[in-house]
Scaffold this motif. Sequence first.
Motif, PDB file in Angstrom:
ATOM      1  N   LEU A 150     -30.169  -2.214  -8.625  1.00  0.00           N
ATOM      2  CA  LEU A 150     -28.711  -3.285  -8.624  1.00  0.00           C
ATOM      3  C   LEU A 150     -29.205  -4.588  -7.828  1.00  0.00           C
ATOM      4  O   LEU A 150     -30.134  -4.343  -7.785  1.00  0.00           O
ATOM      5  N   ARG A 151     -28.427  -4.936  -8.500  1.00  0.00           N
ATOM      6  CA  ARG A 151     -28.241  -6.466  -7.946  1.00  0.00           C
ATOM      7  C   ARG A 151     -27.245  -7.054  -7.259  1.00  0.00           C
ATOM      8  O   ARG A 151     -26.016  -7.594  -8.308  1.00  0.00           O
ATOM      9  N   LEU A 152     -27.089  -7.902  -6.424  1.00  0.00           N
ATOM     10  CA  LEU A 152     -25.517  -8.034  -5.345  1.00  0.00           C
ATOM     11  C   LEU A 152     -25.622  -9.664  -5.812  1.00  0.00           C
ATOM     12  O   LEU A 152     -26.715 -10.469  -5.465  1.00  0.00           O
ATOM     13  N   SER A 153     -24.982  -9.839  -6.408  1.00  0.00           N
ATOM     14  CA  SER A 153     -24.477 -11.478  -5.381  1.00  0.00           C
ATOM     15  C   SER A 153     -23.914 -12.254  -4.778  1.00  0.00           C
ATOM     16  O   SER A 153     -22.499 -12.121  -4.480  1.00  0.00           O
ATOM     17  N   CYS A 154     -23.662 -13.278  -3.920  1.00  0.00           N
ATOM     18  CA  CYS A 154     -23.004 -13.509  -2.619  1.00  0.00           C
ATOM     19  C   CYS A 154     -22.633 -15.008  -3.073  1.00  0.00           C
ATOM     20  O   CYS A 154     -23.728 -16.038  -3.346  1.00  0.00           O
TER      21      CYS A 154
END
Length: 116
Positions: free
Chosen positions: A18-22
């Motif tokens: 998974l890739r989380l972005s903020c």
Amino acid sequence: QVHLVESGGGLVQAGGSLRLSCAPSGVIFSFDTLGWYRQIPGKQRDLVATITPGGRTNYGDSVKGRFAISRDIAKNTVYVQMNSLKPEDTAVYYCYAQRVAVAEYWGQGTQVTVSS
């Protein structure tokens, strides 16, 4: 008012990625250190990874070699690429942003669930 908006959480099978972005909203200044922490109900919030404006990174022991943090300075955005996920990575992941000697900010959290 500063808001950190996280995205990318969800359900994935063990071994997946998974890739989380903020990304911030309502912000016209640049952050110093950016990072990710995670928390399981009833437990303390633990370090996942942080990154400085110069690109220096720091990782929690349990994610070293599997997770990679990065940032886009122009977009004031931080990411974490999570590979080889394990059921024990299941947690709420929180984005963190710091302005040295000014303030610290937290996102609302995004759930990551890894099924076995």
